[in-house]
Write a protein that holds these residues in place. Sequence first.
Motif, PDB file in Angstrom:
ATOM      1  N   ASN A   1       0.745  -1.191  -0.193  1.00 43.35           N
ATOM      2  CA  ASN A   1       0.067   0.054  -0.044  1.00 43.35           C
ATOM      3  C   ASN A   1       0.929   1.081  -0.126  1.00 43.35           C
TER       4      ASN A   1
ATOM      5  N   LYS B   1      -1.403  -3.304  -8.817  1.00 54.17           N
ATOM      6  CA  LYS B   1      -1.829  -3.556  -7.529  1.00 54.17           C
ATOM      7  C   LYS B   1      -1.784  -4.940  -7.112  1.00 54.17           C
TER       8      LYS B   1
ATOM      9  N   THR C   1      -3.965  -7.736  -8.598  1.00 51.15           N
ATOM     10  CA  THR C   1      -4.345  -7.884  -9.890  1.00 51.15           C
ATOM     11  C   THR C   1      -3.688  -9.045 -10.633  1.00 51.15           C
TER      12      THR C   1
END
Length: 486
Positions: free
Chosen positions: A420, A445, A448
Amino acid sequence: MITVAVNTKEKHSISPYLYMQFMEPLGACDSSVDAAWDYINEDWCPEIIDKVRELSPTMVRFGGCLSSYYRWKEAVGPMNERIPMINYFWGGIYSNHVGTHEFMDFCLRVNAEPLMVVNMESDGRRHLSHPKDGVCRLGTAQEAAEWVDYCNNPDNTLRLSHGVKEPYKIKYWQIGNETSYCPTGFTSPQCIDATRRFASAMREADSTIKLIGWGDNFGDDKTWCSSMSKLDEVDMIAFHHHFDSGLPNSPLYGTKYRENYELTFEHLLNAYKSMDAHIQQMRSECGGKRLAMTEGHFSVPGRNRNEVLSSWGAGVAYARCHNVISRNSDILDIATMADFFGTVWQVNAILIPNNVPLYNPEPNVTPFKPYLQPVASVMSLFCKHQGKYAVDVDYNGAVDIVASKTDNTIYLHVANTDMNTPQTLHFNISGKRIKSAKMFYIAAKADTEITYETPDCFAVSTKDIEGNSVILPPAAVAAIEIVIEQ
């Protein structure tokens, strides 16, 4: 800010073969070698060759479990004279259209060093050496020596009769495969004896070859590796490593991993510890001999060996695993983290969509192209930006870094272990001035997942670095090149 301090003193050379892939016909389990072969034109599918060149493996290994019943003479010479074989371990029939010649042609096209695995008396497994009455798949030391001669002797009459004038000059050969993983196979003393006999016969055919003996321990038997290391006939010790998170209550199964990906990410990124522990064990028992991890990847339950391995979080985890490999490059000469290519298994480096054939597609139908799984994207990135010598690097923070060097260029392999938060890296290269720097990185991300419809979602981006600092995106994997003053 994370200070990345690099000591430019060269420690040891790094083997180029830490980016190996291995090719094994997997029969009914995963259409691998067969899926990459164009049976109409009797050649490798060009799309596969192109994608493997992008992956850029430095070595390709032929064999695996299939080696325990593979007879090499069935797969050489004219196609119409080759003998199809039952794939006893993986199911189905293997055509043998891809044999020694086709494998060597493949290695030549993708600029990879070949590694052959020989059938060492079926590794003591009678259910594979004599799978049914009247059938013998037992490989002998003489047969292995004849294969070496076929490949490396300029005057080998059988190879010349097949129209192959130049010898293949195959340097690396592995004797047996996963010999210690079957309790009904060889005992440790039997394996030592067979390895010695095979090595002697093969070296008589070519004294210049490098031989790899199987040395991974089985169960409580701690003598296997140490005994193998005492064989003068063997140059390297082989082992395999299949791993999961190593933590209790793992979500890495089925589709459970999708429910809480932050927890999944934590488990994925813990997996490197088991690889490091296994290598340390092998290091302590190998007697100083070089090590070869000729198979290694996640082993987690789920569809097609678990779709979590198509997610970018697995790519970050594999980056940490490869950094473990690099940290042990003082003794590790061969390593891999994937199963190369196929249509099904998520542990493959390359997936080949099988809904439309790669060859002779229907009119106006564009076949889906093979694509790199996250593990392959990481291996390709690191391989293309790799120094010749290991150097030390110090850092603190949510990153995992190894460093190498060639001349006045420093190479950093970096993983942001925070899914993050971006990380700012500040470089200190032995107090030397940085002339230029560039970051090649994959940022996505963590949850993904790549599919045949999004084959470029983990494409590499490039960033010129100004000054001594750069920001690494969350869950990013990067190869950073830094040119310093001499």
